[in-house]
Design an enzyme around this catalytic site. Sequence first.
Site, PDB file in Angstrom:
ATOM      1  N   LYS A  62      15.778  13.824  66.835  1.00 44.07           N
ATOM      2  CA  LYS A  62      15.558  14.896  65.873  1.00 44.07           C
ATOM      3  C   LYS A  62      14.159  15.504  66.004  1.00 44.07           C
ATOM      4  O   LYS A  62      13.978  16.719  65.869  1.00 44.07           O
ATOM      5  CB  LYS A  62      15.766  14.352  64.455  1.00 44.07           C
ATOM      6  CG  LYS A  62      17.201  13.964  64.147  1.00 44.07           C
ATOM      7  CD  LYS A  62      18.059  15.165  63.852  1.00 44.07           C
ATOM      8  CE  LYS A  62      19.089  15.469  64.885  1.00 44.07           C
ATOM      9  NZ  LYS A  62      19.917  16.640  64.575  1.00 44.07           N
ATOM     10  N   TYR A  80      17.526   7.789  66.705  1.00 46.09           N
ATOM     11  CA  TYR A  80      17.998   9.035  66.094  1.00 46.09           C
ATOM     12  C   TYR A  80      16.820   9.925  65.705  1.00 46.09           C
ATOM     13  O   TYR A  80      16.829  11.142  65.943  1.00 46.09           O
ATOM     14  CB  TYR A  80      18.846   8.695  64.875  1.00 46.09           C
ATOM     15  CG  TYR A  80      19.421   9.883  64.149  1.00 46.09           C
ATOM     16  CD1 TYR A  80      20.380  10.685  64.746  1.00 46.09           C
ATOM     17  CD2 TYR A  80      19.013  10.192  62.849  1.00 46.09           C
ATOM     18  CE1 TYR A  80      20.916  11.784  64.081  1.00 46.09           C
ATOM     19  CE2 TYR A  80      19.544  11.280  62.175  1.00 46.09           C
ATOM     20  CZ  TYR A  80      20.493  12.070  62.796  1.00 46.09           C
ATOM     21  OH  TYR A  80      21.022  13.146  62.143  1.00 46.09           O
ATOM     22  N   SER A 102      16.060  15.480  60.182  1.00 47.27           N
ATOM     23  CA  SER A 102      16.403  14.443  59.206  1.00 47.27           C
ATOM     24  C   SER A 102      15.107  13.874  58.645  1.00 47.27           C
ATOM     25  O   SER A 102      14.059  13.894  59.312  1.00 47.27           O
ATOM     26  CB  SER A 102      17.222  13.342  59.882  1.00 47.27           C
ATOM     27  OG  SER A 102      17.241  12.164  59.098  1.00 47.27           O
ATOM     28  N   SER A 103      15.173  13.334  57.435  1.00 47.65           N
ATOM     29  CA  SER A 103      13.964  12.763  56.827  1.00 47.65           C
ATOM     30  C   SER A 103      13.464  11.537  57.582  1.00 47.65           C
ATOM     31  O   SER A 103      12.316  11.113  57.388  1.00 47.65           O
ATOM     32  CB  SER A 103      14.214  12.407  55.354  1.00 47.65           C
ATOM     33  OG  SER A 103      15.259  11.464  55.232  1.00 47.65           O
ATOM     34  N   CYS A 104      14.287  10.978  58.468  1.00 48.65           N
ATOM     35  CA  CYS A 104      13.837   9.824  59.259  1.00 48.65           C
ATOM     36  C   CYS A 104      12.805  10.217  60.308  1.00 48.65           C
ATOM     37  O   CYS A 104      12.226   9.341  60.964  1.00 48.65           O
ATOM     38  CB  CYS A 104      15.013   9.109  59.910  1.00 48.65           C
ATOM     39  SG  CYS A 104      15.830  10.048  61.214  1.00 48.65           S
ATOM     40  N   HIS A 151      26.358   6.924  55.266  1.00 51.89           N
ATOM     41  CA  HIS A 151      25.128   6.824  54.482  1.00 51.89           C
ATOM     42  C   HIS A 151      25.390   6.055  53.192  1.00 51.89           C
ATOM     43  O   HIS A 151      26.530   5.805  52.809  1.00 51.89           O
ATOM     44  CB  HIS A 151      24.587   8.215  54.179  1.00 51.89           C
ATOM     45  CG  HIS A 151      24.038   8.914  55.390  1.00 51.89           C
ATOM     46  ND1 HIS A 151      22.892   8.503  56.027  1.00 51.89           N
ATOM     47  CD2 HIS A 151      24.479   9.995  56.087  1.00 51.89           C
ATOM     48  CE1 HIS A 151      22.637   9.289  57.054  1.00 51.89           C
ATOM     49  NE2 HIS A 151      23.584  10.200  57.113  1.00 51.89           N
TER      50      HIS A 151
END
Length: 316
Positions: free
Chosen positions: A142, A138, A109-111, A181
Amino acid sequence: MIKRDSRILIAGLEGLIGRVLADYFKREGFKGLMLVESSGVDMSDQKAVLNLFKDSRPEYCFLAHVKEGGIGANTKYPAELMYQNLIAQTNMIHCAYMSSVKRLIYFASSCVYPKDCPQPMVEEQVLTGQLEQSSQSYALAKIAGIKMCEAYNKQYGTDFLAVIPATVYGPNDRYDEEDSHVLPSLIIKFHQAKTDKKPEVAIWGTGAPRREFIYADDLANACVSLAGGDIGFKVINIGTGTDIAIRDLAELIKKIVGYEGKIVFDSSRPDGPLRKLLNNDKIRKSGWEASVPLEEGIRKAYDWYRQNTKMAAPTK
């Protein structure tokens, strides 16, 4: 290229990406699909996962998110988001190695990028700074998956690829005003406000942060290309190369829904990172580019929401 009769395992059907991949492969005529969700196979049980691989003998494995959500979900369920993704991906990655899977694609994920990451974000910037606090649990799960794929590639010679997609949206998304989201959440807010003739819609944050979105079918198409191609990279962004301010996104969705009231931004609520734009140079060099413009994709998503979601009462 992946053959139409290749044995393909897709895990993580609870999330949008897993559902998107399953729908896409079905529409494209792939015959050897094996679809896995936690209600069918306990992905926290390594023995059960290993038996799954032994029985299905997949050539390709797509490991999507087991549990995901927006700022609201990350705030309320950090332990669940971390635990469920960590244990499932650990078992799946290890069993894919044990079963000699030809290629595994793991969805990050971009997080995973640092909170103050230079923009656009380049794959090599993972683990170069502090994470955004609101999604830290999270993100750590990831990142662990990315590094596990790297470790197995290094020690065992596997061909495991970690992809970092922009925020995915489209049909089959999770439409929950609090936990989904930002884009599906806004679709719900404006649709219900129009239905109930509310004079205004309140939106979390200042509206200043910018986000990048990718339509579901674009992501699936990219993954098919990556799974069957000679990529040369083991961590790769999948994005459109463009982003939009939440304020402008809200105005766009307001127009598509046909809501005529006022938008109010609640600055007491968290914004999250100010910008999350992926550098897409590597995916473009592989020959892939997104094809669905944002407005077109939102219209498709909204049409699906009205036709398929029970809480989407007909607007007048």
